[in-house]
Design a protein around this motif. Structure first.
Motif, PDB file in Angstrom:
ATOM      1  N   SER A   1      -8.146  -8.510 -13.658  1.00 44.14           N
ATOM      2  CA  SER A   1      -8.777  -7.863 -14.800  1.00 44.14           C
ATOM      3  C   SER A   1      -8.610  -6.362 -14.676  1.00 44.14           C
ATOM      4  CB  SER A   1     -10.266  -8.233 -14.855  1.00 44.14           C
ATOM      5  OG  SER A   1     -10.949  -7.641 -13.757  1.00 44.14           O
ATOM      6  N   SER A   2      -9.109  -5.641 -15.673  1.00 40.50           N
ATOM      7  CA  SER A   2      -8.989  -4.186 -15.631  1.00 40.50           C
ATOM      8  C   SER A   2      -9.851  -3.583 -14.537  1.00 40.50           C
ATOM      9  CB  SER A   2      -9.390  -3.609 -16.999  1.00 40.50           C
ATOM     10  OG  SER A   2     -10.733  -3.964 -17.310  1.00 40.50           O
ATOM     11  N   GLN A   3     -10.873  -4.307 -14.091  1.00 38.35           N
ATOM     12  CA  GLN A   3     -11.765  -3.797 -13.060  1.00 38.35           C
ATOM     13  C   GLN A   3     -11.353  -4.223 -11.659  1.00 38.35           C
ATOM     14  OE1 GLN A   3     -14.220  -1.672 -13.855  1.00 38.35           O
ATOM     15  NE2 GLN A   3     -13.417  -1.827 -15.959  1.00 38.35           N
ATOM     16  N   ARG A   4     -10.851  -5.412 -11.527  1.00 37.25           N
ATOM     17  CA  ARG A   4     -10.440  -5.921 -10.203  1.00 37.25           C
ATOM     18  C   ARG A   4      -9.094  -6.619 -10.343  1.00 37.25           C
ATOM     19  NH1 ARG A   4     -14.085  -6.139  -6.138  1.00 37.25           N
ATOM     20  NH2 ARG A   4     -12.937  -7.834  -5.147  1.00 37.25           N
ATOM     21  N   MET A   5      -8.190  -6.264  -9.475  1.00 38.82           N
ATOM     22  CA  MET A   5      -6.873  -6.879  -9.522  1.00 38.82           C
ATOM     23  C   MET A   5      -6.322  -7.009  -8.114  1.00 38.82           C
ATOM     24  SD  MET A   5      -4.613  -3.678 -11.013  1.00 38.82           S
ATOM     25  CE  MET A   5      -5.754  -3.404 -12.342  1.00 38.82           C
ATOM     26  N   LYS A   6      -5.290  -7.752  -7.994  1.00 44.15           N
ATOM     27  CA  LYS A   6      -4.606  -7.896  -6.719  1.00 44.15           C
ATOM     28  C   LYS A   6      -3.123  -8.110  -6.976  1.00 44.15           C
ATOM     29  CE  LYS A   6      -4.705 -12.912  -6.091  1.00 44.15           C
ATOM     30  NZ  LYS A   6      -4.997 -14.005  -5.162  1.00 44.15           N
ATOM     31  N   TYR A   7      -2.338  -7.830  -5.941  1.00 46.13           N
ATOM     32  CA  TYR A   7      -0.902  -8.080  -6.016  1.00 46.13           C
ATOM     33  C   TYR A   7      -0.664  -9.525  -5.600  1.00 46.13           C
ATOM     34  CZ  TYR A   7       4.119  -7.422  -5.536  1.00 46.13           C
ATOM     35  OH  TYR A   7       5.476  -7.533  -5.671  1.00 46.13           O
ATOM     36  N   GLY A   8      -0.025 -10.290  -6.446  1.00 46.32           N
ATOM     37  CA  GLY A   8       0.180 -11.697  -6.129  1.00 46.32           C
ATOM     38  C   GLY A   8       1.305 -12.297  -6.934  1.00 46.32           C
ATOM     39  N   LEU A   9       1.419 -13.612  -6.822  1.00 45.71           N
ATOM     40  CA  LEU A   9       2.493 -14.363  -7.481  1.00 45.71           C
ATOM     41  C   LEU A   9       1.896 -15.373  -8.442  1.00 45.71           C
ATOM     42  CD1 LEU A   9       4.712 -15.226  -4.362  1.00 45.71           C
ATOM     43  CD2 LEU A   9       4.679 -13.110  -5.696  1.00 45.71           C
ATOM     44  N   VAL A  10       2.637 -15.658  -9.515  1.00 42.94           N
ATOM     45  CA  VAL A  10       2.268 -16.699 -10.468  1.00 42.94           C
ATOM     46  C   VAL A  10       3.538 -17.467 -10.814  1.00 42.94           C
ATOM     47  CG1 VAL A  10       1.385 -17.207 -12.761  1.00 42.94           C
ATOM     48  CG2 VAL A  10       0.355 -15.379 -11.418  1.00 42.94           C
TER      49      VAL A  10
ATOM     50  N   MET B   1       0.825  -1.205   0.000  1.00 43.27           N
ATOM     51  CA  MET B   1       0.000   0.000   0.000  1.00 43.27           C
ATOM     52  C   MET B   1       0.862   1.258   0.000  1.00 43.27           C
ATOM     53  SD  MET B   1      -3.043   1.003   2.607  1.00 43.27           S
ATOM     54  CE  MET B   1      -4.040   2.474   2.314  1.00 43.27           C
ATOM     55  N   ARG B   2       1.923   1.268   0.798  1.00 44.82           N
ATOM     56  CA  ARG B   2       2.813   2.437   0.848  1.00 44.82           C
ATOM     57  C   ARG B   2       3.423   2.701  -0.528  1.00 44.82           C
ATOM     58  NH1 ARG B   2       3.731   7.001   3.068  1.00 44.82           N
ATOM     59  NH2 ARG B   2       3.244   6.064   5.093  1.00 44.82           N
ATOM     60  N   ILE B   3       3.841   1.648  -1.201  1.00 49.73           N
ATOM     61  CA  ILE B   3       4.439   1.813  -2.530  1.00 49.73           C
ATOM     62  C   ILE B   3       3.417   2.381  -3.510  1.00 49.73           C
ATOM     63  CG2 ILE B   3       5.465   0.575  -4.474  1.00 49.73           C
ATOM     64  CD1 ILE B   3       6.635  -1.381  -2.431  1.00 49.73           C
ATOM     65  N   LEU B   4       2.192   1.839  -3.460  1.00 51.66           N
ATOM     66  CA  LEU B   4       1.155   2.319  -4.362  1.00 51.66           C
ATOM     67  C   LEU B   4       0.844   3.790  -4.137  1.00 51.66           C
ATOM     68  CD1 LEU B   4      -1.337  -0.679  -4.336  1.00 51.66           C
ATOM     69  CD2 LEU B   4      -0.008   0.134  -6.284  1.00 51.66           C
ATOM     70  N   ILE B   5       0.749   4.181  -2.845  1.00 54.94           N
ATOM     71  CA  ILE B   5       0.396   5.572  -2.530  1.00 54.94           C
ATOM     72  C   ILE B   5       1.506   6.516  -2.964  1.00 54.94           C
ATOM     73  CG2 ILE B   5      -0.020   7.164  -0.616  1.00 54.94           C
ATOM     74  CD1 ILE B   5      -1.439   4.857   0.799  1.00 54.94           C
ATOM     75  N   GLN B   6       2.741   6.211  -2.650  1.00 55.77           N
ATOM     76  CA  GLN B   6       3.830   7.121  -2.947  1.00 55.77           C
ATOM     77  C   GLN B   6       4.204   7.127  -4.430  1.00 55.77           C
ATOM     78  OE1 GLN B   6       7.129   6.535  -0.323  1.00 55.77           O
ATOM     79  NE2 GLN B   6       6.025   7.365   1.437  1.00 55.77           N
ATOM     80  N   SER B   7       3.782   6.098  -5.151  1.00 55.57           N
ATOM     81  CA  SER B   7       4.059   6.110  -6.592  1.00 55.57           C
ATOM     82  C   SER B   7       3.181   7.098  -7.337  1.00 55.57           C
ATOM     83  CB  SER B   7       3.851   4.713  -7.174  1.00 55.57           C
ATOM     84  OG  SER B   7       2.480   4.371  -7.130  1.00 55.57           O
ATOM     85  N   LYS B   8       2.020   7.463  -6.757  1.00 55.36           N
ATOM     86  CA  LYS B   8       1.084   8.418  -7.366  1.00 55.36           C
ATOM     87  C   LYS B   8       0.696   7.986  -8.772  1.00 55.36           C
ATOM     88  CE  LYS B   8       2.913  12.231  -4.629  1.00 55.36           C
ATOM     89  NZ  LYS B   8       3.546  13.565  -4.638  1.00 55.36           N
ATOM     90  N   ARG B   9       0.476   6.713  -8.902  1.00 57.03           N
ATOM     91  CA  ARG B   9       0.070   6.164 -10.192  1.00 57.03           C
ATOM     92  C   ARG B   9      -1.150   5.275  -9.991  1.00 57.03           C
ATOM     93  NH1 ARG B   9       3.349   9.459 -11.002  1.00 57.03           N
ATOM     94  NH2 ARG B   9       5.175   9.365 -12.363  1.00 57.03           N
ATOM     95  N   GLN B  10      -1.974   5.186 -10.996  1.00 61.34           N
ATOM     96  CA  GLN B  10      -3.106   4.277 -10.937  1.00 61.34           C
ATOM     97  C   GLN B  10      -2.620   2.852 -11.201  1.00 61.34           C
ATOM     98  OE1 GLN B  10      -6.212   5.225 -13.646  1.00 61.34           O
ATOM     99  NE2 GLN B  10      -7.457   3.433 -13.152  1.00 61.34           N
ATOM    100  N   ALA B  11      -3.122   1.937 -10.369  1.00 63.77           N
ATOM    101  CA  ALA B  11      -2.684   0.547 -10.499  1.00 63.77           C
ATOM    102  C   ALA B  11      -3.145  -0.043 -11.827  1.00 63.77           C
ATOM    103  CB  ALA B  11      -3.229  -0.291  -9.343  1.00 63.77           C
ATOM    104  N   GLN B  12      -2.235  -0.718 -12.517  1.00 61.63           N
ATOM    105  CA  GLN B  12      -2.551  -1.404 -13.752  1.00 61.63           C
ATOM    106  C   GLN B  12      -1.940  -2.793 -13.712  1.00 61.63           C
ATOM    107  OE1 GLN B  12      -1.370   0.837 -17.153  1.00 61.63           O
ATOM    108  NE2 GLN B  12      -2.484   2.698 -16.551  1.00 61.63           N
ATOM    109  N   LEU B  13      -2.413  -3.632 -14.618  1.00 56.06           N
ATOM    110  CA  LEU B  13      -1.886  -4.990 -14.706  1.00 56.06           C
ATOM    111  C   LEU B  13      -0.426  -4.953 -15.122  1.00 56.06           C
ATOM    112  CD1 LEU B  13      -4.852  -6.795 -16.484  1.00 56.06           C
ATOM    113  CD2 LEU B  13      -4.306  -6.783 -14.046  1.00 56.06           C
TER     114      LEU B  13
END
Length: 876
Positions: free
Chosen positions: A723-732, A590-602
Motif C-alpha cells: 500500500s502507499s503506507q507500507r510496502m515491500k520488495y517482492g515477487l508476484v 537497500m543500497r539501490i534505494l539509498i543511491q537512487s535518492k528517490r522515495q520508494a513508491q509502488l
C-alpha cells in the motif's frame, strides 16, 4: 564444483528494475529542496519549545486535578475487571494443564498395566511349551514319566512360575497329573495345609494303583476318576477333598491341542473341573512321530488375573477392569466377585457378569461413554483417553493385550475420579479468588487516601516542570541550529559507507560521498572503530580529523544539555538502526534505494528469476515437543545458517514465514544465465549444512529436523508491492505459487528437493547436477501438466569419484526414468516388473512405491478410456 559468481565482478541491475527504483524527475533533488526551504518563514525555536510546553504543563495540571477522581474510579473498575478476567483465565488454563497432565498420567498407567498384564498372560504358553518339549525326552515308563512331571510342575508352580495358576500333564492312556493354586476362601474354609492342591487320574492301564513318590496312595485313587487332594510343602499327598468322573482325553483343551499337532493352542474362558473358578488354558501336544502321546498345559484363572490387575493398576483411587466385545467381564482389580457369580443350575460353576450389573460409577460411566461415542464395543479404536460424559471420571482404554486377546477384542479400562487430580487445584483457585477480592478492597482504601496528596503533588510539579522546560528551551536553542545542518546530511543518507554493499560497482546509481565533516564522522562510526589502526571512511576521503572533535565543535561547549548529547548519540543509534534495517531488507536492495535518492513508491517490472521455498517437516510437532526457549534457539540457528548460505550464493532472502524461507535469484541484480544453477547449488549446500546441524542437535538431545525445498524458474513481476503506507520488495507470479506447491509436494514424494521442468533445462543445470524424473502432475491452481524432478546431488568433477558414483547414482536416476517411460507408453506389466527390481535396490524409495501402486491399479482394473500419464494432485 562451484557455481558461485565472483563478488568482485561489477553488479548490473536486472532488466525491468531501473523503472522500479527511479521514480522522481531529475530536477526534483535535494538542492532544489534546500533552496525552496529558505523562502519559507519559521518562528524561532525558543518560542516553539518554551511557550507550548509552559502552556501545556499548566493545562495538564488543571486537567489532572479536575478529572482525577473520575479517571481513578474508572481505572479501578477496569483493574478489578481485568483481575477477574486474569483469574478466570488462570483458572481455566490451570485446569486445562492439569487435565492434560491427568490424561498423560492416565495413559501412562494404562500402558504400564497393559505391558504387565500381557507378560502375565504369556506365562501359561511359555510353561506349556517348556513342559511339552521336556516331555518328549521323558522315559516311556509311566511311573517315571508321571513322577518327573509332578516334580517339574511342583517346582514351576511354587518357584519358577508362581503367577501361573494351574500346571498339568495328560497322556494318551488317560493319566492326568497337575498342581493348582487353591482359592483363598477355599483354603480358609477347608483348613488346607497349603495354598496348593493336586489333581491325579491314573491311566487306564494303571487302574487304581500308583507307583511314584509324589503320586497319591492307591487307596485315594479310583479307576476312571480324578482325585482332588491337598498337598504339603513338598507337593506330597495329604488328604482327598473331592473325587469325580474325569477323562482328560474328552476335554476340549485336549482335543484342540491334539488336533494342532504340536502347536500351542488357547481355550476360551471356561469353568475348571474343580469348580473353583474360571480360566483360560494354553496347551501343546507332545508328539511321538505323527501320534499324540501327551498334552502339556497351563492355566491362568480369572481370580488370579484380577489379583494381578489389582497389584499392577489398583490404587486407592483407580478402578481397572477388562471386558470383551460382548460386554462380559473378564477380570477386575476389585476381585472375582465383580467378574462372575455362581449359579446353582450350572453345578456350582461360575457365570460371567455383564458390565451393566456392576454398581460402580468407575465401571458404568466409562463404558456408557464408549458406547455413546462409538456405538458399539466392536467399533472403538485401539486406545484412547477420555473424560466420561458425566464429567466424573477420567479413563483410558486399550485393546490387544496379546495376540489371542486381540482376536477376541478384550478391552482394558483404567478409570479414576476427576477429583483425584483436580481437588487441590479447585481449592487453590477458590483461595486465589478470595485473596484477589481482599487485595482489591485494600487497594480501594489505600488509593482513596492518596487522592488529596496527588492533587497537591501534581500542582507542585506543574510549577517546577514549567520552570525546567523554560530553561531547557533556552539551552537547546543555540546548539540545535548547528545540529540541524548535520541532520540534513543525515536525511540525505550520506553516512552510509560504500563498503556496506556486497559489491562496489552499482555504478548505475552513482557513487557520491558526503563532503561534510558530520558525514565523514558518521561514516567512520559505521565503517571502522575509531581507535583501530586500519583505514576509516574519513581516511579514505583524505580527512584525518577526529570525528568526536567534529561533533563537539558542532555543539559548541562542554556545558551542552544532556538532551543535545542524546541527540548526538541518537545519530549513532540511527546508523546502527539502519544497519539493522539492512537485516530486514536485502543489502543489495537497500543500497539501490539509498543511491537512487528517490522515495520508494509502488511499482513492478518483469524479471526472469529462480524462486526458492523451504519449510521444516513436522514443524508443529517439533515446536510442541520443546520448551519455548530451546525451540526459539533452535529455529534461530536454523534460519541464520540457511540465510547465510542463500546470501553467500547471491540470493535474496525475501521473507521468513514462521519456519519457511522464501528467496530468489537474478533480481534486482542480474546474475546471468546460470542463476538457476547457483540456486540449486545453494539448495544442496543448505541440505549439507542441515546434516551437520542435525548431528549437533542430536548430541544435545534435540529432535531430528528435515527440510523440504521447492525451486522454480520463470518470469514474474518484481518490485515494490503493498500500500502507499507500507510496502515491500517482492515477487508476484505463477512461479512463486508453483515453488510453494513443489515444496509441499516433497512430503508426498518423500524427497528433499523438487524442481520443475524449466529449471531442469536451465543453463548449466543438467551438466552439473544429478536430476531424477519424479512425475508428471497437475498441481492445485494449474491446468497445465508440470514435469517434476528431484535434485539428487552435484556431479563429481573428480574422475575417480565420478566413476565410483556412476553405477548406483545412474541406476537411481536413469532406472526410474525407464520405469516412467514404460508407464507413459502404457507398457504396464513391464513397468511393474522393472519397478519391483528397482525397489529391491531402493526399498525405501517413495516415488517408486507410488508409481508401482498406480501401475498395479491399472493392471487390476484396466486402463480407463482417455487415460493419460498425468497424475492429478487434488490435495496440493
Amino acid at each position: 564444483m562451484s557455481v558461485r559468481h565472483a563478488y568482485s565482478t561489477p553488479s548490473k541491475i536486472a532488466d525491468g528494475q531501473e523503472a522500479v527504483f527511479r521514480y522522481r524527475h531529475r530536477g526534483d533533488s535535494w538542492e532544489n529542496w534546500e533552496k525552496s526551504k529558505e523562502c519559507i518563514g519559521h518562528p524561532r525555536l525558543t518560542c516553539i519549545l518554551v511557550c507550548p510546553v509552559v502552556l501545556t504543563t499548566v493545562l495538564l495540571a488543571v486537567t489532572v486535578n479536575l478529572f482525577w477522581k473520575t479517571s481513578f474510579d474508572s481505572g479501578l473498575l477496569r483493574q478489578q475487571t481485568a483481575d477477574a478476567l486474569i483469574l478466570s483465565n488462570f483458572n481455566a488454563s490451570s485446569t486445562a494443564v492439569l487435565t492434560m497432565m491427568a490424561h498423560h498420567l492416565q495413559a501412562t498407567s494404562a500402558r504400564s498395566a497393559v505391558e504387565s498384564i500381557s507378560k502375565f498372560m504369556s506365562l501359561p504358553q511359555l510353561v506349556a511349551e517348556i513342559n511339552a518339549d521336556a516331555a518328549e525326552l521323558l522315559s516311556f515308563v509311566e511311573s517315571e514319566r508321571l513322577s518327573r512331571m509332578l516334580r517339574t510342575s511342583w517346582n514351576q508352580i511354587t518357584r519358577l512360575f508362581v503367577d501361573v495358576d494351574y500346571i498339568y500333564f495328560a497322556d494318551s492312556d488317560g493319566a492326568f497329573v497337575g498342581y493348582e493354586h487353591l482359592p483363598q476362601r477355599f483354603v480358609e474354609d477347608t483348613n488346607a495345609p497349603t495354598r496348593f492342591g493336586g489333581e491325579f487320574r491314573p491311566s487306564d492301564a494303571m487302574g487304581a494303583s500308583s507307583q511314584c513318590p509324589l503320586c497319591p496312595p492307591p487307596q485315594a485313587l479310583q479307576a476312571g476318576k480324578k482325585t482332588y487332594y491337598f498337598v504339603d510343602e513338598r507337593g506330597k499327598y495329604v488328604q482327598t477333598y473331592k473325587i469325580s468322573d474325569y477323562d482328560p482325553r474328552t476335554r476340549p483343551w485336549y482335543e484342540k491341542a491334539a488336533a494342532a499337532k504340536g502347536k500351542v493352542v488357547w481355550m476360551d474362558i471356561y469353568n475348571h473341573s474343580s469348580g473353583h473358578t474360571l480360566g483360560m488354558t494354553a496347551a501343546k501336544a507332545v508328539m511321538r512321530g505323527n501320534e499324540v502321546s501327551a498334552i502339556a498345559g497351563a492355566d491362568f484363572t480369572v481370580s488370579y488375573l484380577s489379583k494381578f490387575m489389582d497389584f499392577v493398576t489398583g490404587t486407592a483411587f483407580e478402578e481397572s477392569f477388562i471386558v470383551d466385545s460382548e460386554g462380559l467381564m473378564i477380570a477386575a482389580c476389585s476381585g472375582i466377585q465383580q467378574v462372575a457369580k455362581r449359579v446353582a443350575v450350572f453345578d456350582d460353576g461360575l457365570v460371567r457378569r455383564p458390565w451393566t450389573q456392576l454398581p460402580y460409577g468407575a465401571v458404568q460411566s466409562p463404558m456408557r461413554t464408549l458406547l455413546n461415542s462409538y456405538g458399539s464395543l466392536d467399533d472403538i479404536p485401539l486406545n484412547g483417553t477420555m473424560m466420561s460424559d458425566d464429567g466424573m471420571y477420567l479413563f483410558t482404554f486399550m485393546q490387544g493385550l496379546a495376540s489371542f486377546q486381540a482376536r477376541q477384542r478384550w478391552i482394558l479400562v483404567v478409570s479414576c475420579p476427576v477429583g483425584t487430580y483436580m481437588k487441590e487445584s479447585w481449592i487453590q483457585q477458590a483461595w486465589a479468588a478470595q485473596q484477589s477480592a481482599a487485595v482489591q478492597q485494600q487497594l480501594q482504601v489505600e488509593l482513596s487516601q492518596q487522592v488529596l496528596k496527588t492533587i497537591v503533588t501534581c500542582a507542585a510539579f506543574t510549577l517546577l516542570g514549567a520552570c525546567i522546560m523554560t530553561w531547557v528551551g533556552i539551552a537547546v536553542t543555540r546548539p540545535l541550529k548547528k545540529i540541524s545542518m548535520d541532520m540534513l546530511s543525515m536525511a540525505k543518507l550520506e553516512f552510509l559507507p560504500q563498503s556496506y554493499s556486497r559489491t562496489n560497482s552499482m555504478r548505475d546509481f552513482g557513487d557520491r560521498r558526503s563532503t561534510t565533516s558530520f558525514g565523514r564522522f558518521l561514516s567512520a562510526l559505521v565503517g571502522r572503530d575509531q581507535d583501530s589502526g586500519g583505514s576509516s571512511s574519513s581516511e579514505m576521503d583524505g580527512d584525518h580529523s577526529d570525528p568526536e572533535s567534529d561533533i563537539e565543535g558542532s555543539i559548541g561547549c562542554s556545558a551542552t544539555p544532556k538532551e543535545i548529547v542524546n541527540i548526538r548519540e541518537s545519530f549513532v543509534f540511527m546508523v546502527a538502526g539502519l544497519k539493522s534495517f539492512a537485516r530486514y531488507m536485502d543489502p543489495e536492495i537497500m543500497r539501490i534505494l539509498i543511491q537512487s535518492k528517490r522515495q520508494a513508491q509502488l511499482g513492478m517490472g518483469k524479471a526472469d528469476v529462480t524462486v526458492f521455498f523451504s519449510d521444516i517437516a513436522n514443524f508443529t510437532t517439533i515446536a510442541e515437543s520443546l520448551e519455548p526457549e530451546v525451540f526459539l534457539s533452535m529455529l534461530s540457528e536454523y534460519l541464520d545458517e540457511m540465510s547465510k548460505i542463500i546470501m553467500s550464493e547471491r540470493g535474496v532472502v525475501g521473507e521468513f514465514i514462521g519456519d519457511a524461507i522464501m528467496a530468489w535469484w537474478n533480481v534486482p541484480i542480474d546474475l546471468g544465465q546460470e542463476h538457476t544453477a547457483i540456486a540449486l547449488h545453494a539448495a544442496l549446500s543448505q541440505q549439507h549444512r542441515m546434516r551437520e546441524l542435525r548431528d549437533s542437535w542430536e548430541e544435545r538431545g534435540l529432535p531430528d529436523v528435515r527440510v523440504r525445498m521447492g525451486l522454480v524458474r520463470g518470469t514474474v513481476l518484481a518490485g515494490n508491492l503493498g500500500s502507499s503506507q507500507r510496502m515491500k520488495y517482492g515477487l508476484v507470479g505463477d512461479s512463486v505459487n508453483l515453488a510453494s506447491r513443489l515444496e509441499g509436494l516433497c512430503k508426498y514424494y518423500g524427497v528433499s528437493i523438487i524442481i520443475e521442468e524449466e529449471a531442469s533445462r536451465a543453463h548449466g543445470v543438467r551438466t552439473k547436477f544429478h536430476l531424477r524424473l519424479l512425475d508428471l502432475v497437475t498441481v492445485k491452481g494449474r491446468t497445465a501438466a508440470t514435469e517434476l524432478y528431484e535434485l539428487v546431488a552435484e556431479k563429481s568433477t573428480d574422475g575417480a569419484e565420478a566413476e565410483a558414483e556412476a553405477s548406483e547414482v545412474l541406476f537411481f536416476v536413469l532406472g526410474f526414468h525407464e520405469c516412467h517411460s514404460l508407464f507413459r507408453a502404457q507398457h504396464f506389466a513391464a513397468c511393474a516388473e522393472r519397478l519391483r527390481r528397482y525397489r529391491q535396490t531402493f526399498p525405501e524409495d517413495v516415488p517408486s512405491k507410488l508409481l508401482l501402486h498406480r501401475v498395479d491399479l491399472l493392471l487390476s482394473k484396466g486402463t480407463p478410456p482417455g487415460w493419460t500419464p498425468v497424475h492429478v494432485l487434488t490435495e496440493k
